[in-house]
Design a protein around this motif. Structure first.
Motif, PDB file in Angstrom:
ATOM      1  N   MET A   1       0.841  -1.221   0.000  1.00 22.06           N
ATOM      2  CA  MET A   1       0.000   0.000   0.000  1.00 22.06           C
ATOM      3  C   MET A   1       0.866   1.258   0.000  1.00 22.06           C
ATOM      4  SD  MET A   1      -2.894   1.467   0.034  1.00 22.06           S
ATOM      5  CE  MET A   1      -3.571  -0.178  -0.175  1.00 22.06           C
ATOM      6  N   GLU A   5      -1.977   4.707  -4.223  1.00 16.86           N
ATOM      7  CA  GLU A   5      -3.124   3.801  -4.094  1.00 16.86           C
ATOM      8  C   GLU A   5      -4.126   4.345  -3.083  1.00 16.86           C
ATOM      9  OE1 GLU A   5      -2.075  -0.537  -4.216  1.00 16.86           O
ATOM     10  OE2 GLU A   5      -0.114   0.236  -3.605  1.00 16.86           O
ATOM     11  N   LEU A   6      -3.598   4.838  -2.004  1.00 16.75           N
ATOM     12  CA  LEU A   6      -4.459   5.351  -0.953  1.00 16.75           C
ATOM     13  C   LEU A   6      -5.238   6.559  -1.462  1.00 16.75           C
ATOM     14  CD1 LEU A   6      -4.832   4.233   1.815  1.00 16.75           C
ATOM     15  CD2 LEU A   6      -3.237   5.911   2.709  1.00 16.75           C
ATOM     16  N   ILE A   9      -8.037   5.269  -3.558  1.00 15.36           N
ATOM     17  CA  ILE A   9      -9.079   4.683  -2.719  1.00 15.36           C
ATOM     18  C   ILE A   9      -9.950   5.734  -2.043  1.00 15.36           C
ATOM     19  CG2 ILE A   9      -9.443   3.432  -0.544  1.00 15.36           C
ATOM     20  CD1 ILE A   9      -6.987   1.719  -1.358  1.00 15.36           C
ATOM     21  N   GLN A  41      -7.173   0.786   7.648  1.00 13.24           N
ATOM     22  CA  GLN A  41      -7.760  -0.404   7.040  1.00 13.24           C
ATOM     23  C   GLN A  41      -6.748  -1.166   6.191  1.00 13.24           C
ATOM     24  OE1 GLN A  41     -11.259   0.451   4.720  1.00 13.24           O
ATOM     25  NE2 GLN A  41     -11.314  -1.626   3.853  1.00 13.24           N
ATOM     26  N   TYR A  42      -5.950  -0.420   5.425  1.00 13.75           N
ATOM     27  CA  TYR A  42      -5.006  -1.084   4.545  1.00 13.75           C
ATOM     28  C   TYR A  42      -3.613  -1.189   5.152  1.00 13.75           C
ATOM     29  CZ  TYR A  42      -8.713  -0.608   1.129  1.00 13.75           C
ATOM     30  OH  TYR A  42      -9.910  -0.687   0.469  1.00 13.75           O
ATOM     31  N   ASN A  43      -3.528  -0.900   6.444  1.00 10.03           N
ATOM     32  CA  ASN A  43      -2.239  -0.903   7.140  1.00 10.03           C
ATOM     33  C   ASN A  43      -1.159  -0.174   6.342  1.00 10.03           C
ATOM     34  OD1 ASN A  43       0.402  -3.105   8.033  1.00 10.03           O
ATOM     35  ND2 ASN A  43      -0.425  -1.471   9.283  1.00 10.03           N
ATOM     36  N   TYR A  44      -1.488   1.030   5.943  1.00  9.10           N
ATOM     37  CA  TYR A  44      -0.516   1.819   5.195  1.00  9.10           C
ATOM     38  C   TYR A  44       0.642   2.234   6.093  1.00  9.10           C
ATOM     39  CZ  TYR A  44       1.770   5.874   3.225  1.00  9.10           C
ATOM     40  OH  TYR A  44       2.709   6.752   2.783  1.00  9.10           O
TER      41      TYR A  44
END
Lengths: 342, 342
Positions: A1, A5-6, A9, A41-44
DNA sequence: TTGAAAGCGGTACCAC
DNA sequence: GTGGTACCGCTTTCAA
């Protein structure tokens, strides 16, 4: 991530995502909440390399260890020290980078570390007298803190134990018990701390009007073996000492063995005082029951070094901060009055 | 000094400079010589962050240490291990990254390390039985090598000492000398190695048809204090053991002290066998004169782990490489025949 | 054999 | 408040 990408999203731009995550004030609460949620949520996790490249700070603290670290620095010291520095680093998001090098290439290693931009600052350990590493680091402009001191220069940050005073006190302690012939079993005297310890020993002798006998002063690698052989040698002299100052716990083990083999009782027939900065293998805070030790915590030194270093990195051009810790004297049962002769 | 500047200085493009420096074959000898000379002159070192970012490899090996490392892993081990791994890393341009974490956050730390792209591979230490870290690392796909083993899973790289066999041999060694009641003073038995050592001890008892007495089996943190108290307790039993197996050198120091205080002579009245993987504080290669130790080198393990890890990083998807080192039995004078009773 | 240019994944300046 | 974009220093693809 990653950020891109974030951004996709969440539907906000990369810039805004970055700002939200880094706590910039101008981001609306709604956006920040949105971004934070997605990040979680995506453990960025921001890529450290990219961050380092963009900001010019690596968030790494460097330690340069000689490969033959056995000779240069007792291993337990290192572990304790690092553990102490940990909490400080952790809080501010710094990591530890260890580079191993040949003892004779240390200078180059520092230069390379600097040129490669691998670290923001350096902790320097086990300084020798007039240690060249100090001038190199100063020349490079790389922030650094010395654990210990190096006689010769003065304008650098350091955290050290008051080795001189510790040995003055330890010597006096024995003299007060009536001991007149006190041996010194010291570490390698090309290391600064060993020099200071010897100074303390000598100074106390002078203060108390005692003769110094160089035949009962020894210095070498701090191994159990050396402690054993030296003590054996001492106890077979025509007029052996009645007490000894030992520069490390591990040497003292050997010395105790030698004393036992000669049929002497520690604290009765022969007294010893031990100084060791790293006693982590003993239970925390407990008084070791069989010896008197001047104790101090390397962990504490580690914490202090870390704090000073991070400070120096964040606001350079400060006055050197120099901390000298007093050793703690822990009295056990390995010392007693000097046996009466004649 | 960076590529762009170097390109300006040499008059060739950045690309060519990069290629020349990295040994690409298509560069003309003349150009390469030119570039190399300039690089040397200006002590050019590629910026590691940029390199890492561009290539996707960080050239860093990660070690995750619990902050309370005192409890989880004896410090000396770590120093020896790192020193051993050094030469391998150095040769291939890898550095060591140490992250400190709370013992209960290790899993997260691994995830973050992966997400942040800080390391290319990980050395995992002090495995417990069924260690969850192994499955986490496998799930992440982060190459790793375990120093030690974790009963429970099997398909991962590891380097371990044959702890079971070492303790079988050590027990047999004492049994052969006539000892029938042999105490076990072990490390904390949630650690895998301690479990195996106990197994070895038990297995030898079974093989030799000896009874196991659980009242002379102890396990805890491997401190001098524990060794001292345990041995004191053992020697004041109604029917004390005549020998003991000790799981670490530092515990043995305490045990030796306790034995001495009881007026017993080591090797005559009471025999001990010590196992310790990290004996670097003893002179290299010398036989410690007062005890029998099953020795093995953590340094060697470090070297092997490093080699396997770099291999795994460079060509993933290999069969797990699993190395089991035999401990070396060094016989000293701390063992002797069992004293005759009745 | 060489060079231009696009990325790697962020940060930070500038404009809107 | 938000987004576009240049840039950190290097590698790598593509074209010349």
């Amino acid at each position: 991530m990653n950020l891109k990408e974030l951004s996709k999203i969440t539907g906000v731009s990369q810039t805004t995502v970055s700002r939200a995550l880094n706590g910039y004030p101008e981001v609306s609460e709604k956006t920040r909440a949105l971004v934070n949620a997605a990040a979680k949520q995506y453990n960025y996790q921001p890529n450290t390399k990219a961050q380092a490249l963009a900001t010019g700070k690596s968030k790494m603290i460097g330690y340069v260890l000689p490969k033959a670290s056995q000779n240069e620095m007792p291993n337990p010291i290192f572990g304790d020290f690092i553990a102490g520095a940990a909490q400080t680093y952790g809080k501010q998001g710094y990591d530890t980078n260890i580079t191993l090098t040949d003892s004779d290439t240390q200078a180059e290693t520092y230069r390379d570390l600097y040129a490669k931009g691998s670290v923001d600052g350096i902790i320097m350990q086990a300084p020798k007298e007039n240690d060249e590493r100090i001038s190199i680091l100063k020349k490079l402009g790389l922030p650094f803190v010395v654990h210990g001191r190096s006689t010769g220069s003065n304008d650098y940050h350091f955290v050290d134990v008051n080795n001189t005073h510790a040995f003055v006190r330890a010597t006096n302690f024995l003299v007060d018990l009536g001991h007149q012939r006190i041996a010194l079993i010291n570490g390698n005297e090309n290391l600064d701390f060993a020099i200071r310890r010897k100074h303390g020993y000598l100074q106390a002798h002078e203060d108390r009007g005692l003769n110094v006998d160089t035949t009962i002063m020894f210095s070498s690698e701090m191994t159990e073996e050396f402690g054993y052989h030296t003590m054996t040698k001492l106890l077979t002299m025509k007029s052996p000492p009645t007490a000894a100052l030992l520069s490390s716990y591990i040497m003292a083990i050997g010395a105790r063995r030698a004393i036992g083999e000669k049929g002497l009782r520690i604290g009765k027939d022969f007294s010893i005082v031990i100084h060791d900065d790293a006693l982590s293998y003993l239970p925390n805070g407990s008084t070791h029951p069989i010896f008197t030790a001047t104790r101090s915590s390397v962990g504490e030194a580690g914490r202090l070094c870390a704090e000073i270093l991070l400070d120096a990195i964040q606001k350079p051009e400060q006055q050197p901060r120099q901390i000298i810790l007093e050793a703690e004297l822990v009295v056990g049962s390995s010392t007693g009055p000097a046996p009466q002769h004649d």
